[in-house]
Design a protein around this motif. Structure first.
Motif, PDB file in Angstrom:
ATOM      1  N   HIS A 178       1.166  -1.221   0.221  1.00 51.58           N
ATOM      2  CA  HIS A 178      -0.852  -0.064   0.253  1.00 51.58           C
ATOM      3  C   HIS A 178       1.096   0.888   0.010  1.00 51.58           C
ATOM      4  CE1 HIS A 178      -3.297  -1.947   0.823  1.00 51.58           C
ATOM      5  NE2 HIS A 178      -3.307  -2.847   1.517  1.00 51.58           N
ATOM      6  N   GLN A 179       0.809   2.302  -1.051  1.00 55.40           N
ATOM      7  CA  GLN A 179       1.935   3.539  -1.336  1.00 55.40           C
ATOM      8  C   GLN A 179       1.618   4.243  -2.481  1.00 55.40           C
ATOM      9  OE1 GLN A 179       5.709   0.317  -1.330  1.00 55.40           O
ATOM     10  NE2 GLN A 179       5.602   2.186  -3.540  1.00 55.40           N
ATOM     11  N   SER A 180       1.709   5.094  -2.550  1.00 52.94           N
ATOM     12  CA  SER A 180       1.413   6.439  -3.991  1.00 52.94           C
ATOM     13  C   SER A 180       2.426   5.275  -4.892  1.00 52.94           C
ATOM     14  CB  SER A 180       1.847   7.223  -3.107  1.00 52.94           C
ATOM     15  OG  SER A 180       1.282   8.041  -1.946  1.00 52.94           O
ATOM     16  N   ASP A 181       2.306   5.645  -6.344  1.00 50.88           N
ATOM     17  CA  ASP A 181       2.075   4.819  -7.535  1.00 50.88           C
ATOM     18  C   ASP A 181       2.250   4.066  -7.626  1.00 50.88           C
ATOM     19  OD1 ASP A 181       1.551   7.321  -9.136  1.00 50.88           O
ATOM     20  OD2 ASP A 181       3.741   8.145  -7.756  1.00 50.88           O
ATOM     21  N   VAL A 182       1.778   3.278  -6.575  1.00 54.36           N
ATOM     22  CA  VAL A 182       1.930   1.225  -6.439  1.00 54.36           C
ATOM     23  C   VAL A 182       1.918   0.781  -7.589  1.00 54.36           C
ATOM     24  CG1 VAL A 182       0.140   0.834  -5.216  1.00 54.36           C
ATOM     25  CG2 VAL A 182       2.420  -0.724  -4.804  1.00 54.36           C
ATOM     26  N   VAL A 183       0.507   0.786  -7.785  1.00 56.95           N
ATOM     27  CA  VAL A 183       0.643   0.231  -9.438  1.00 56.95           C
ATOM     28  C   VAL A 183       1.470   0.201 -11.093  1.00 56.95           C
ATOM     29  CG1 VAL A 183      -1.701   0.128 -11.541  1.00 56.95           C
ATOM     30  CG2 VAL A 183      -1.792   0.663  -8.945  1.00 56.95           C
ATOM     31  N   CYS A 184       1.647   1.020 -11.096  1.00 58.42           N
ATOM     32  CA  CYS A 184       2.851   2.010 -11.919  1.00 58.42           C
ATOM     33  C   CYS A 184       3.932   1.435 -11.444  1.00 58.42           C
ATOM     34  CB  CYS A 184       3.384   2.972 -11.824  1.00 58.42           C
ATOM     35  SG  CYS A 184       4.544   3.413 -13.085  1.00 58.42           S
ATOM     36  N   TYR A 185       4.627   0.750 -10.381  1.00 54.99           N
ATOM     37  CA  TYR A 185       5.510   0.224  -9.471  1.00 54.99           C
ATOM     38  C   TYR A 185       5.454  -1.364  -9.978  1.00 54.99           C
ATOM     39  CZ  TYR A 185       9.194  -1.728  -6.328  1.00 54.99           C
ATOM     40  OH  TYR A 185      10.016  -2.340  -6.277  1.00 54.99           O
ATOM     41  N   ALA A 186       4.030  -1.816  -9.641  1.00 54.48           N
ATOM     42  CA  ALA A 186       4.029  -3.643  -9.556  1.00 54.48           C
ATOM     43  C   ALA A 186       4.469  -3.818 -10.691  1.00 54.48           C
ATOM     44  CB  ALA A 186       2.384  -3.185  -9.197  1.00 54.48           C
ATOM     45  N   CYS A 187       3.515  -2.944 -12.288  1.00 53.72           N
ATOM     46  CA  CYS A 187       3.965  -3.354 -13.217  1.00 53.72           C
ATOM     47  C   CYS A 187       5.365  -3.662 -14.159  1.00 53.72           C
ATOM     48  CB  CYS A 187       3.243  -2.002 -14.247  1.00 53.72           C
ATOM     49  SG  CYS A 187       1.374  -2.617 -14.150  1.00 53.72           S
ATOM     50  N   ALA A 188       6.090  -2.464 -13.232  1.00 52.91           N
ATOM     51  CA  ALA A 188       7.050  -2.082 -13.899  1.00 52.91           C
ATOM     52  C   ALA A 188       8.405  -2.783 -12.948  1.00 52.91           C
ATOM     53  CB  ALA A 188       7.786  -0.736 -13.969  1.00 52.91           C
ATOM     54  N   GLU A 189       8.203  -2.964 -11.703  1.00 48.10           N
ATOM     55  CA  GLU A 189       9.622  -3.905 -11.329  1.00 48.10           C
ATOM     56  C   GLU A 189       8.934  -5.508 -10.339  1.00 48.10           C
ATOM     57  OE1 GLU A 189      12.567  -2.088 -10.943  1.00 48.10           O
ATOM     58  OE2 GLU A 189      11.604  -0.751 -12.428  1.00 48.10           O
ATOM     59  N   LEU A 190       7.409  -5.639 -10.251  1.00 42.19           N
ATOM     60  CA  LEU A 190       7.871  -6.559  -9.065  1.00 42.19           C
ATOM     61  C   LEU A 190       7.973  -8.131 -10.100  1.00 42.19           C
ATOM     62  CD1 LEU A 190       4.681  -6.372  -6.695  1.00 42.19           C
ATOM     63  CD2 LEU A 190       6.701  -6.341  -6.457  1.00 42.19           C
ATOM     64  N   PRO A 191       7.898  -8.271 -11.680  1.00 43.46           N
ATOM     65  CA  PRO A 191       7.544  -8.867 -12.125  1.00 43.46           C
ATOM     66  C   PRO A 191       9.098  -9.617 -12.222  1.00 43.46           C
ATOM     67  CG  PRO A 191       6.125  -7.754 -13.786  1.00 43.46           C
ATOM     68  CD  PRO A 191       6.710  -6.925 -12.637  1.00 43.46           C
ATOM     69  N   SER A 192      10.372  -8.904 -12.202  1.00 44.30           N
ATOM     70  CA  SER A 192      11.472  -8.953 -12.495  1.00 44.30           C
ATOM     71  C   SER A 192      12.246  -9.463 -11.574  1.00 44.30           C
ATOM     72  CB  SER A 192      11.967  -8.277 -13.311  1.00 44.30           C
ATOM     73  OG  SER A 192      12.204  -6.677 -11.982  1.00 44.30           O
ATOM     74  N   ILE A 193      11.657  -8.635 -10.245  1.00 43.93           N
ATOM     75  CA  ILE A 193      12.064  -8.873  -8.802  1.00 43.93           C
ATOM     76  C   ILE A 193      11.508  -9.822  -7.934  1.00 43.93           C
ATOM     77  CG2 ILE A 193      13.190  -7.006  -8.674  1.00 43.93           C
ATOM     78  CD1 ILE A 193      11.295  -6.284  -7.217  1.00 43.93           C
ATOM     79  N   MET A 194       9.894 -10.101  -8.012  1.00 39.21           N
ATOM     80  CA  MET A 194       9.604 -11.206  -7.254  1.00 39.21           C
ATOM     81  C   MET A 194       8.853 -12.276  -8.304  1.00 39.21           C
ATOM     82  SD  MET A 194       7.751  -9.211  -4.506  1.00 39.21           S
ATOM     83  CE  MET A 194       9.001  -9.315  -2.344  1.00 39.21           C
ATOM     84  N   PRO A 195       9.884 -13.215  -9.019  1.00 45.52           N
ATOM     85  CA  PRO A 195       8.885 -13.726 -10.755  1.00 45.52           C
ATOM     86  C   PRO A 195       7.939 -14.801 -10.237  1.00 45.52           C
ATOM     87  CG  PRO A 195      11.378 -14.026  -9.965  1.00 45.52           C
ATOM     88  CD  PRO A 195      11.355 -12.956  -9.077  1.00 45.52           C
ATOM     89  N   ASN A 196       8.316 -15.416  -8.761  1.00 45.66           N
ATOM     90  CA  ASN A 196       7.809 -16.389  -8.324  1.00 45.66           C
ATOM     91  C   ASN A 196       6.126 -15.822  -7.459  1.00 45.66           C
ATOM     92  OD1 ASN A 196       9.799 -18.131  -9.143  1.00 45.66           O
ATOM     93  ND2 ASN A 196      10.601 -18.528  -7.515  1.00 45.66           N
TER      94      ASN A 196
END
Length: 109
Positions: free
Chosen positions: A7-25
């Protein structure tokens, strides 16, 4: 990590751009945003194991030009997705009357 709750500001953008590569599972993702000013970016990385996604939008979260359709990225990026829950406050949704448009722009002659 298989489950993440953010839960944070701009988290939707962050989740799309960063999470797939740093949390692949990642299998379960819950994201809540207080402020989103950038549409969800289209990136090539995918959430290959994401099964459950919840996006919570706070009141007055998105700027008026925010394109909710950009959230479709998650469907394309998540081939294993089983459940998707989007919670958007009803007060923020603007409804345009199709009937009024018809009468105003060319209904009856």
């Amino acid at each position: 990590m298989k489950k993440l709750d953010m839960h944070q500001s701009d988290v939707v953008c962050y989740a799309c751009a960063e999470l797939p590569s740093i949390m692949p599972n990642l299998e379960t993702l819950l994201i809540g945003s207080g402020i989103e000013v950038v549409n969800a970016p289209m990136v090539l990385t995918k959430f290959l194991y994401l099964k459950h996604l919840t996006i919570l939008i706070s009141e007055r979260t998105f700027s008026p030009p925010y394109n909710y359709v950009s959230l479709v990225y998650f469907f394309d990026a998540s081939p294993s997705l089983e459940t998707f829950f989007l919670d958007v406050p009803h007060e923020d949704v603007k409804h345009e009357s199709v009937f009024w448009r018809f009468l105003t722009f060319g209904g009856a002659a």
